[in-house]
Design a protein around this motif. Structure first.
Motif, PDB file in Angstrom:
ATOM      1  N   LEU A 157      21.162 -10.748  -2.343  1.00  0.00           N
ATOM      2  CA  LEU A 157      20.928  -9.345  -2.500  1.00  0.00           C
ATOM      3  C   LEU A 157      22.026  -8.507  -2.839  1.00  0.00           C
ATOM      4  O   LEU A 157      22.285  -7.411  -3.224  1.00  0.00           O
ATOM      5  CB  LEU A 157      20.150  -8.818  -1.329  1.00  0.00           C
ATOM      6  N   LYS A 158      23.181  -9.466  -2.846  1.00  0.00           N
ATOM      7  CA  LYS A 158      24.640  -8.700  -3.003  1.00  0.00           C
ATOM      8  C   LYS A 158      25.086  -7.641  -2.196  1.00  0.00           C
ATOM      9  O   LYS A 158      25.460  -6.504  -2.220  1.00  0.00           O
ATOM     10  CB  LYS A 158      24.630  -8.390  -4.452  1.00  0.00           C
ATOM     11  N   VAL A 159      24.695  -7.996  -0.874  1.00  0.00           N
ATOM     12  CA  VAL A 159      25.033  -6.984   0.187  1.00  0.00           C
ATOM     13  C   VAL A 159      26.219  -7.330   0.553  1.00  0.00           C
ATOM     14  O   VAL A 159      26.671  -8.429   1.205  1.00  0.00           O
ATOM     15  CB  VAL A 159      23.931  -7.191   1.441  1.00  0.00           C
ATOM     16  N   LEU A 160      27.260  -6.404   0.788  1.00  0.00           N
ATOM     17  CA  LEU A 160      28.622  -6.514   1.079  1.00  0.00           C
ATOM     18  C   LEU A 160      28.954  -6.007   2.559  1.00  0.00           C
ATOM     19  O   LEU A 160      30.050  -6.212   2.927  1.00  0.00           O
ATOM     20  CB  LEU A 160      29.588  -6.111   0.163  1.00  0.00           C
ATOM     21  N   ARG A 161      27.960  -5.159   2.883  1.00  0.00           N
ATOM     22  CA  ARG A 161      28.228  -4.344   4.120  1.00  0.00           C
ATOM     23  C   ARG A 161      26.970  -3.936   4.919  1.00  0.00           C
ATOM     24  O   ARG A 161      25.854  -4.002   4.156  1.00  0.00           O
ATOM     25  CB  ARG A 161      29.180  -2.899   3.870  1.00  0.00           C
ATOM     26  N   THR A 162      27.011  -3.842   6.185  1.00  0.00           N
ATOM     27  CA  THR A 162      25.902  -3.273   6.938  1.00  0.00           C
ATOM     28  C   THR A 162      26.228  -2.053   7.536  1.00  0.00           C
ATOM     29  O   THR A 162      27.262  -1.966   7.856  1.00  0.00           O
ATOM     30  CB  THR A 162      25.043  -4.360   7.757  1.00  0.00           C
ATOM     31  N   PRO A 163      25.152  -1.082   7.630  1.00  0.00           N
ATOM     32  CA  PRO A 163      23.729  -1.149   7.022  1.00  0.00           C
ATOM     33  C   PRO A 163      24.021  -0.864   5.518  1.00  0.00           C
ATOM     34  O   PRO A 163      24.850  -0.140   4.853  1.00  0.00           O
ATOM     35  CB  PRO A 163      23.324   0.101   7.694  1.00  0.00           C
ATOM     36  N   THR A 164      23.042  -1.486   4.917  1.00  0.00           N
ATOM     37  CA  THR A 164      22.473  -1.285   3.474  1.00  0.00           C
ATOM     38  C   THR A 164      20.906  -1.112   3.281  1.00  0.00           C
ATOM     39  O   THR A 164      20.234  -1.917   4.076  1.00  0.00           O
ATOM     40  CB  THR A 164      23.166  -2.443   2.563  1.00  0.00           C
ATOM     41  N   THR A 165      20.749  -0.011   2.898  1.00  0.00           N
ATOM     42  CA  THR A 165      19.495   0.323   2.732  1.00  0.00           C
ATOM     43  C   THR A 165      18.777   0.190   1.305  1.00  0.00           C
ATOM     44  O   THR A 165      19.551   0.770   0.423  1.00  0.00           O
ATOM     45  CB  THR A 165      19.150   1.961   3.325  1.00  0.00           C
ATOM     46  N   VAL A 166      17.864  -0.412   1.064  1.00  0.00           N
ATOM     47  CA  VAL A 166      17.282  -0.597  -0.110  1.00  0.00           C
ATOM     48  C   VAL A 166      15.855  -0.185  -0.328  1.00  0.00           C
ATOM     49  O   VAL A 166      15.012  -0.639   0.451  1.00  0.00           O
ATOM     50  CB  VAL A 166      17.342  -2.087  -0.724  1.00  0.00           C
TER      51      VAL A 166
ATOM     52  N   ASP B 237       5.715  -3.491  -5.988  1.00  0.00           N
ATOM     53  CA  ASP B 237       5.825  -4.652  -6.835  1.00  0.00           C
ATOM     54  C   ASP B 237       7.056  -5.610  -6.482  1.00  0.00           C
ATOM     55  O   ASP B 237       7.191  -6.528  -7.275  1.00  0.00           O
ATOM     56  CB  ASP B 237       5.541  -4.453  -8.277  1.00  0.00           C
ATOM     57  N   GLY B 238       7.962  -5.024  -5.563  1.00  0.00           N
ATOM     58  CA  GLY B 238       9.268  -5.569  -5.429  1.00  0.00           C
ATOM     59  C   GLY B 238      10.557  -5.193  -6.171  1.00  0.00           C
ATOM     60  O   GLY B 238      11.645  -5.610  -6.114  1.00  0.00           O
ATOM     61  N   ALA B 239      10.322  -4.128  -6.954  1.00  0.00           N
ATOM     62  CA  ALA B 239      11.288  -3.736  -7.851  1.00  0.00           C
ATOM     63  C   ALA B 239      12.136  -2.819  -7.104  1.00  0.00           C
ATOM     64  O   ALA B 239      11.692  -1.986  -6.172  1.00  0.00           O
ATOM     65  CB  ALA B 239      10.462  -2.889  -9.328  1.00  0.00           C
ATOM     66  N   GLU B 240      13.507  -2.900  -7.241  1.00  0.00           N
ATOM     67  CA  GLU B 240      14.493  -2.394  -6.388  1.00  0.00           C
ATOM     68  C   GLU B 240      14.787  -0.837  -6.895  1.00  0.00           C
ATOM     69  O   GLU B 240      14.880  -0.857  -8.216  1.00  0.00           O
ATOM     70  CB  GLU B 240      15.905  -2.815  -6.427  1.00  0.00           C
ATOM     71  N   LEU B 241      14.263   0.346  -6.297  1.00  0.00           N
ATOM     72  CA  LEU B 241      14.470   1.363  -6.912  1.00  0.00           C
ATOM     73  C   LEU B 241      15.822   2.260  -6.632  1.00  0.00           C
ATOM     74  O   LEU B 241      16.492   2.632  -7.382  1.00  0.00           O
ATOM     75  CB  LEU B 241      13.442   2.387  -6.273  1.00  0.00           C
ATOM     76  N   LEU B 242      16.373   1.949  -5.550  1.00  0.00           N
ATOM     77  CA  LEU B 242      17.893   2.677  -5.410  1.00  0.00           C
ATOM     78  C   LEU B 242      18.312   1.635  -4.197  1.00  0.00           C
ATOM     79  O   LEU B 242      17.456   0.959  -3.596  1.00  0.00           O
ATOM     80  CB  LEU B 242      17.785   4.033  -4.982  1.00  0.00           C
ATOM     81  N   ARG B 243      19.722   1.861  -3.958  1.00  0.00           N
ATOM     82  CA  ARG B 243      20.316   1.338  -2.523  1.00  0.00           C
ATOM     83  C   ARG B 243      21.384   2.313  -1.935  1.00  0.00           C
ATOM     84  O   ARG B 243      21.935   2.893  -2.925  1.00  0.00           O
ATOM     85  CB  ARG B 243      20.757  -0.249  -3.066  1.00  0.00           C
ATOM     86  N   VAL B 244      21.424   2.341  -0.682  1.00  0.00           N
ATOM     87  CA  VAL B 244      22.484   3.084  -0.202  1.00  0.00           C
ATOM     88  C   VAL B 244      23.371   2.117   0.749  1.00  0.00           C
ATOM     89  O   VAL B 244      22.808   1.458   1.524  1.00  0.00           O
ATOM     90  CB  VAL B 244      21.814   4.205   0.681  1.00  0.00           C
TER      91      VAL B 244
ATOM     92  N   ALA C 179       0.802  -0.958   0.032  1.00  0.00           N
ATOM     93  CA  ALA C 179       0.101  -0.002  -0.036  1.00  0.00           C
ATOM     94  C   ALA C 179       0.804   1.259  -0.042  1.00  0.00           C
ATOM     95  O   ALA C 179       0.280   2.387  -0.237  1.00  0.00           O
ATOM     96  CB  ALA C 179      -0.920  -0.237   1.240  1.00  0.00           C
ATOM     97  N   SER C 180       2.197   0.958   0.252  1.00  0.00           N
ATOM     98  CA  SER C 180       2.962   2.142   0.168  1.00  0.00           C
ATOM     99  C   SER C 180       3.805   2.338  -1.238  1.00  0.00           C
ATOM    100  O   SER C 180       4.182   1.447  -1.554  1.00  0.00           O
ATOM    101  CB  SER C 180       4.030   1.923   1.458  1.00  0.00           C
ATOM    102  N   PRO C 181       4.100   3.502  -1.716  1.00  0.00           N
ATOM    103  CA  PRO C 181       4.867   3.559  -3.013  1.00  0.00           C
ATOM    104  C   PRO C 181       6.285   3.128  -2.652  1.00  0.00           C
ATOM    105  O   PRO C 181       6.856   2.797  -3.704  1.00  0.00           O
ATOM    106  CB  PRO C 181       4.784   5.170  -3.035  1.00  0.00           C
ATOM    107  N   VAL C 182       6.853   3.580  -1.521  1.00  0.00           N
ATOM    108  CA  VAL C 182       8.239   3.065  -1.320  1.00  0.00           C
ATOM    109  C   VAL C 182       8.391   2.577   0.086  1.00  0.00           C
ATOM    110  O   VAL C 182       7.875   3.113   0.959  1.00  0.00           O
ATOM    111  CB  VAL C 182       9.121   4.255  -1.310  1.00  0.00           C
ATOM    112  N   THR C 183       8.867   1.449   0.041  1.00  0.00           N
ATOM    113  CA  THR C 183       9.487   0.709   1.360  1.00  0.00           C
ATOM    114  C   THR C 183      10.771   0.682   1.371  1.00  0.00           C
ATOM    115  O   THR C 183      11.649   0.128   0.587  1.00  0.00           O
ATOM    116  CB  THR C 183       8.781  -0.673   1.618  1.00  0.00           C
ATOM    117  N   LEU C 184      11.445   1.328   2.567  1.00  0.00           N
ATOM    118  CA  LEU C 184      13.030   1.335   2.657  1.00  0.00           C
ATOM    119  C   LEU C 184      13.015   0.151   3.548  1.00  0.00           C
ATOM    120  O   LEU C 184      12.701  -0.036   4.576  1.00  0.00           O
ATOM    121  CB  LEU C 184      13.247   2.412   3.278  1.00  0.00           C
ATOM    122  N   VAL C 185      13.913  -0.840   3.115  1.00  0.00           N
ATOM    123  CA  VAL C 185      14.459  -1.892   3.889  1.00  0.00           C
ATOM    124  C   VAL C 185      15.698  -1.710   4.183  1.00  0.00           C
ATOM    125  O   VAL C 185      16.619  -2.031   3.537  1.00  0.00           O
ATOM    126  CB  VAL C 185      14.116  -3.489   2.887  1.00  0.00           C
ATOM    127  N   GLN C 186      15.836  -1.738   5.662  1.00  0.00           N
ATOM    128  CA  GLN C 186      17.264  -1.701   6.166  1.00  0.00           C
ATOM    129  C   GLN C 186      17.733  -3.034   6.405  1.00  0.00           C
ATOM    130  O   GLN C 186      17.520  -3.916   7.134  1.00  0.00           O
ATOM    131  CB  GLN C 186      17.422  -0.783   7.536  1.00  0.00           C
TER     132      GLN C 186
END
Length: 139
Positions: A98-107, A112-119, A48-55
């Motif tokens: 997810l190809k996460v090499l360090r934490t924190p990584t925010t995606v 629909d589950g499409a990845e918009l950006l990552r930090v 229901a949300s346009p963007v979900t930030l997953v930390q």
């Protein structure tokens, strides 16, 4: 005398590497589409949300606590933005997927589950808000 030169060379290399890593910390990167999203992440996305930030965090990650504060506050002040956290300590397969090499990584994910950006690292609030603005805009 050779030992002194070796120590100086190592210090110089470490300093340069430190500055390079520091420059990358908190930088927003546009994402490439992921092949398949792990179920643990898919379950966190709010449809229901346009963007979900997953930390993506780990148990003993000190910068993760700072990131949690920034993202929680940002989500509470921004319409259409949700924040969820996933502890990867016991889920190395999810980190690999997810190809996460360090934490924190925010995606940032679309409904629909499409990845918009990552930090990678602690996000800079103003840079993150600017990068999310097009995805949060109402048509």
């Amino acid at each position: 005398m050779t030992g002194v030169w070796v120590v100086l060379a190592v210090l110089a290399a470490a300093t340069v590497l430190g500055f390079l890593l520091r420059g990358r910390d908190g930088r927003v990167r546009r994402s490439k589409p992921a092949a398949d999203l792990p179920a643990q992440v898919r379950d966190l996305i709010d449809p229901a949300s346009p963007v979900t930030l997953v930390q993506l965090s780990t148990t003993f990650c000190a910068p993760c606590r700072h990131t949690r504060v920034i993202l929680s506050d940002l989500a509470s002040r921004t319409d259409g933005l949700e924040h969820r956290e996933l502890d990867l300590t016991d889920m190395p397969e999810v980190a690999t997927s997810l190809k996460v090499l360090r934490t924190p990584t925010t995606v940032a994910y679309a409904p629909d589950g499409a990845e918009l950006l990552r930090v990678g690292g602690v996000p800079r609030r103003d840079v993150l808000v600017e990068a999310l603005r097009p995805h949060l805009a109402r048509p």
